[in-house]
Scaffold this motif. Structure first.
Motif, PDB file in Angstrom:
ATOM      1  N   VAL A 237      56.602  67.283  86.990  1.00 30.59           N
ATOM      2  CA  VAL A 237      56.128  67.464  85.619  1.00 30.59           C
ATOM      3  C   VAL A 237      57.203  68.235  84.869  1.00 30.59           C
ATOM      4  O   VAL A 237      57.715  69.240  85.362  1.00 30.59           O
ATOM      5  CB  VAL A 237      54.798  68.218  85.574  1.00 30.59           C
ATOM      6  N   CYS A 238      57.544  67.750  83.673  1.00 30.07           N
ATOM      7  CA  CYS A 238      58.642  68.340  82.898  1.00 30.07           C
ATOM      8  C   CYS A 238      58.116  68.879  81.569  1.00 30.07           C
ATOM      9  O   CYS A 238      57.432  68.159  80.833  1.00 30.07           O
ATOM     10  CB  CYS A 238      59.729  67.291  82.647  1.00 30.07           C
ATOM     11  N   ALA A 239      58.437  70.124  81.277  1.00 38.60           N
ATOM     12  CA  ALA A 239      58.125  70.731  79.979  1.00 38.60           C
ATOM     13  C   ALA A 239      59.433  70.977  79.229  1.00 38.60           C
ATOM     14  O   ALA A 239      60.424  71.420  79.819  1.00 38.60           O
ATOM     15  CB  ALA A 239      57.387  72.051  80.161  1.00 38.60           C
ATOM     16  N   THR A 240      59.425  70.694  77.941  1.00 41.18           N
ATOM     17  CA  THR A 240      60.576  70.975  77.084  1.00 41.18           C
ATOM     18  C   THR A 240      60.185  72.039  76.073  1.00 41.18           C
ATOM     19  O   THR A 240      59.173  71.889  75.359  1.00 41.18           O
ATOM     20  CB  THR A 240      61.050  69.698  76.367  1.00 41.18           C
ATOM     21  N   LEU A 241      60.981  73.099  76.022  1.00 47.37           N
ATOM     22  CA  LEU A 241      60.724  74.205  75.091  1.00 47.37           C
ATOM     23  C   LEU A 241      61.961  74.415  74.224  1.00 47.37           C
ATOM     24  O   LEU A 241      63.081  74.429  74.720  1.00 47.37           O
ATOM     25  CB  LEU A 241      60.390  75.485  75.841  1.00 47.37           C
TER      26      LEU A 241
END
Length: 264
Positions: free
Chosen positions: A258-262
């Motif tokens: 799972v990838c989160a971009t901030l």
């Protein structure tokens, strides 16, 4: 900053998968669970060749193990509790330097809990419940700021985090004693980043059993992998991606990244 969480189910076995994920996504930070490698045998050089010069990990032979791999400088957090009095390599944390300041990253691998959802009959289930109670109490006592909590938390808390809410209510990973405790832990200072972008009632899974011969067709999944953010970081969240295609790679983990971009 792109941050990935992934139960890789043996780092040394799936180094080619890590290399492929890195080539395709180039995340800044990767948090791994179930690395299954003792510290002296951690594949430092192979990981650094992928661009991750900054590492923090705890591992043991054959079981558990967590690691934070980072392209950005990090400082290990050392003063963490010994959860349930066990040195079983289920939690590491580090302060990762970003353009807007440090972000604390917690990486957890919560006990699976065995098969019987009764703490009196099943010590593994009792350990799981105790682990979650301890973590929730600790974060309530130490309110997090500018923090991300990720990992294989081994619980699918919401009705559409499993393929059948009704059929799984008595199955370990979705029982009320687990889901209530997990949500209480999250409420000790975090918000559910995945459901921020993909709200209920959309089905959302990150794990599919090896027992399913055609996992896509049956789609009997569960959301066991999570990304939580403190409220001060939530406005920076620009994207969440569940990388389902990784489940089709040769000899895959039963979990997908799972990838989160901030925007930091």
């Amino acid at each position: 900053m792109q941050l990935v969480t992934w139960n890789i189910n043996s780092l040394r076995l799936r180094m080619p998968h890590l290399a492929r994920l890195t080539a395709e996504r180039r995340p800044h930070v990767i948090c791994l669970q179930e690395t299954k490698v003792p510290n002296p045998l951690f594949p430092h050089e192979e990981v650094r060749q992928l661009g991750y010069a900054h590492l923090h990990y705890q591992g043991m032979k054959g079981y558990n193990g967590v690691a934070i791999l980072s392209r950005l400088p990090l400082r290990a957090v050392e003063d963490l509790p010994l959860w349930c009095g066990r040195s079983d390599c289920r939690h590491v944390a580090a302060d990762v330097e970003t353009g807007s300041g440090a972000v604390r990253v917690h990486n957890f691998y919560v006990p699976a809990g065995g098969d019987i959802p009764d703490p009196l009959q099943n010590e593994k289930f009792a350990h799981k419940l105790g682990f979650i109670e301890e973590t929730a109490a600790w974060f309530r006592k130490h309110p997090p700021r500018r923090s991300v909590l990720v990992g294989d938390l081994n619980i699918a808390p919401l009705a559409h985090d499993v393929w059948s809410h009704k059929q799984l209510l008595k199955i370990v990973s979705h029982t009320p004693p687990e889901t209530e405790r997990l949500l209480a832990w999250m409420e000790a200072g975090f918000q559910d980043a995945m459901r921020h972008f993909i709200p209920e009632p959309t089905a959302l899974f990150t794990w599919w059993s090896y027992r399913n011969r055609d996992w896509r067709k049956s789609n009997r999944g569960r959301r066991l992998d999570h990304i939580w953010l403190t409220p001060d970081l939530l406005p920076a969240l620009t994207d969440i991606s569940v990388l389902k295609d990784v489940r089709d790679w040769e000899r895959p983990s039963d979990h997908v990244p799972v990838c989160a971009t901030l925007a930091l």
